[in-house]
Design a protein around this motif. Structure first.
Motif, PDB file in Angstrom:
ATOM      1  N   ARG A   1       0.481  -1.243   0.093  1.00 38.36           N
ATOM      2  CA  ARG A   1      -0.233   0.305   0.130  1.00 38.36           C
ATOM      3  C   ARG A   1       0.790   1.289   0.058  1.00 38.36           C
ATOM      4  O   ARG A   1       0.612   2.327  -0.871  1.00 38.36           O
ATOM      5  CB  ARG A   1      -0.912  -0.129   1.259  1.00 38.36           C
ATOM      6  N   ALA A   2       1.571   1.085   1.338  1.00 43.35           N
ATOM      7  CA  ALA A   2       2.630   2.339   0.514  1.00 43.35           C
ATOM      8  C   ALA A   2       3.707   2.924  -0.459  1.00 43.35           C
ATOM      9  O   ALA A   2       3.695   3.749  -0.761  1.00 43.35           O
ATOM     10  CB  ALA A   2       4.021   2.294   1.974  1.00 43.35           C
ATOM     11  N   GLY A   3       3.910   1.544  -1.403  1.00 44.88           N
ATOM     12  CA  GLY A   3       4.195   2.161  -2.468  1.00 44.88           C
ATOM     13  C   GLY A   3       3.389   1.910  -3.597  1.00 44.88           C
ATOM     14  O   GLY A   3       3.852   2.982  -4.532  1.00 44.88           O
ATOM     15  N   ALA A   4       1.815   1.552  -3.595  1.00 41.45           N
ATOM     16  CA  ALA A   4       1.089   1.923  -4.384  1.00 41.45           C
ATOM     17  C   ALA A   4       0.847   3.645  -4.358  1.00 41.45           C
ATOM     18  O   ALA A   4       0.932   4.235  -5.321  1.00 41.45           O
ATOM     19  CB  ALA A   4       0.150   1.420  -4.393  1.00 41.45           C
ATOM     20  N   GLU A   5       0.695   3.472  -3.231  1.00 41.95           N
ATOM     21  CA  GLU A   5       0.058   5.103  -2.705  1.00 41.95           C
ATOM     22  C   GLU A   5       1.624   6.273  -3.292  1.00 41.95           C
ATOM     23  O   GLU A   5       1.179   7.316  -3.903  1.00 41.95           O
ATOM     24  CB  GLU A   5       0.638   5.763  -1.211  1.00 41.95           C
ATOM     25  N   GLU A   6       3.211   5.616  -3.704  1.00 39.97           N
ATOM     26  CA  GLU A   6       4.277   6.318  -3.817  1.00 39.97           C
ATOM     27  C   GLU A   6       3.895   6.890  -5.197  1.00 39.97           C
ATOM     28  O   GLU A   6       3.596   7.665  -6.053  1.00 39.97           O
ATOM     29  CB  GLU A   6       5.369   5.902  -3.549  1.00 39.97           C
ATOM     30  N   TYR A   7       3.633   5.629  -5.189  1.00 31.95           N
ATOM     31  CA  TYR A   7       3.706   5.039  -7.373  1.00 31.95           C
ATOM     32  C   TYR A   7       2.350   6.384  -7.700  1.00 31.95           C
ATOM     33  O   TYR A   7       2.794   6.910  -8.982  1.00 31.95           O
ATOM     34  CB  TYR A   7       3.414   4.237  -7.669  1.00 31.95           C
ATOM     35  N   ALA A   8       0.887   6.167  -7.256  1.00 32.28           N
ATOM     36  CA  ALA A   8       0.019   6.746  -7.320  1.00 32.28           C
ATOM     37  C   ALA A   8       0.515   8.064  -7.506  1.00 32.28           C
ATOM     38  O   ALA A   8      -0.039   9.346  -8.776  1.00 32.28           O
ATOM     39  CB  ALA A   8      -0.655   7.239  -7.069  1.00 32.28           C
ATOM     40  N   ALA A   9       1.447   8.991  -6.824  1.00 34.82           N
ATOM     41  CA  ALA A   9       1.664  10.203  -6.076  1.00 34.82           C
ATOM     42  C   ALA A   9       3.072  10.594  -7.479  1.00 34.82           C
ATOM     43  O   ALA A   9       2.756  11.711  -7.982  1.00 34.82           O
ATOM     44  CB  ALA A   9       1.990  10.948  -5.266  1.00 34.82           C
ATOM     45  N   GLN A  10       3.886   9.337  -7.509  1.00 33.68           N
ATOM     46  CA  GLN A  10       4.233  10.483  -8.966  1.00 33.68           C
ATOM     47  C   GLN A  10       3.378  10.176 -10.095  1.00 33.68           C
ATOM     48  O   GLN A  10       3.950  11.104 -11.257  1.00 33.68           O
ATOM     49  CB  GLN A  10       5.650   8.693  -8.844  1.00 33.68           C
ATOM     50  N   ARG A  11       2.220   9.466 -10.489  1.00 32.01           N
ATOM     51  CA  ARG A  11       2.119   9.434 -12.175  1.00 32.01           C
ATOM     52  C   ARG A  11       1.107  10.899 -11.627  1.00 32.01           C
ATOM     53  O   ARG A  11       1.213  11.123 -12.904  1.00 32.01           O
ATOM     54  CB  ARG A  11       0.747   8.639 -11.929  1.00 32.01           C
ATOM     55  N   ARG A  12       1.265  10.956 -10.450  1.00 39.43           N
ATOM     56  CA  ARG A  12       0.028  12.388 -10.923  1.00 39.43           C
ATOM     57  C   ARG A  12       0.770  13.240 -11.216  1.00 39.43           C
ATOM     58  O   ARG A  12       0.591  14.281 -12.073  1.00 39.43           O
ATOM     59  CB  ARG A  12      -0.741  12.936  -9.516  1.00 39.43           C
TER      60      ARG A  12
END
Length: 235
Positions: A76-87
């Motif tokens: 979940r932590a990695g997915a949230e970080e990835y989502a922030a990068q994609r935004r």
């Protein structure tokens, strides 16, 4: 959508019959299973030392679901970080993903993993270690060995009918694809149904892997799959 935390709480609820707690663990696996449902369940039976008869050690269910929960929190932590990068990338005009996340391929793992066909073949890592490794690779870290497990030994060649594919000798991930350019499934030479795995027939009553069970992985476990008909990856 089924809540992972709701069913994790049921696994921890000692007032429930052990079979209901076991079923709650399976529901947790439908929410999060880094190796796929069958292979992740097999991993947990071994790592948590789940006996064939759960009544002899019901706490093994707690060990299993807590390992799964720890790995899920890392994901979940990695997915949230990835989502922030994609935004941020989209705001700068980069609409195409430069690197797809590891969890977004074949649900919980890459197509080039033989453990989707043989649940006894999967990385020997704990689930948190596996998730940390895949997250680090997604972040651009340069880690040696197999992307899935870190094995640095030579690949095991497996005929595909069009040539050879090279599989990791530890976890059976395809390291060298077949030169035909198509994807292949790998059929285990010994087949065991999900019901037998679910009943933990590969475990003893003391919570150890039964050495007489033909599906127990060994050092050369990856020689068991044999290539079957090639298939295209899903679009």
């Amino acid at each position: 959508m089924t809540s992972f935390h709701t069913h994790r709480a049921r696994v921890h609820d000692t007032s429930l019959p052990v079979h209901r707690r076991h079923s709650a663990l399976r529901t947790c696996l439908t929410c999060f299973a880094p190796y796929g449902l069958r292979a992740t369940y097999h991993h947990l039976t071994v790592s948590a030392r789940m006996p064939r008869h759960l009544e002899t050690d019901p706490d093994s269910l707690l060990r299993a679901v807590d390992e799964l929960h720890e790995a899920r929190e890392l994901w979940r932590a990695g997915a949230e970080e990835y989502a922030a990068q994609r935004r941020a990338q989209k705001r700068s005009g980069r609409r195409t993903r430069p690197v797809p996340p590891w969890w977004d391929r074949y649900r919980w793992g890459p197509l080039e993993a033989a453990w989707h066909h043989d649940p006894f073949l999967h990385p020997p890592l704990s689930l948190p270690d596996y998730v940390q490794r895949r997250n680090a690779l997604l972040d651009g870290a340069e880690l040696p060995g197999c992307p899935a497990c870190g094995e640095e030994g030579p690949a095991v060649p497996v005929p595909t009918g069009h040539g050879e594919a090279g599989l990791c000798r530890s976890c059976a991930r395809v390291l060298t694809p077949c030169p035909c350019g198509r994807w292949h499934g790998f059929e285990p030479s010994v087949r065991f149904g999900w019901s037998r795995t679910w009943r933990r027939e590969h475990m003893t009553d003391s919570g150890e892997a039964d050495p007489r069970w033909p599906g127990v992985r060994g050092a050369a476990g990856t020689v068991r799959p044999a290539a079957q008909h090639p298939v295209h990856p899903p679009s």
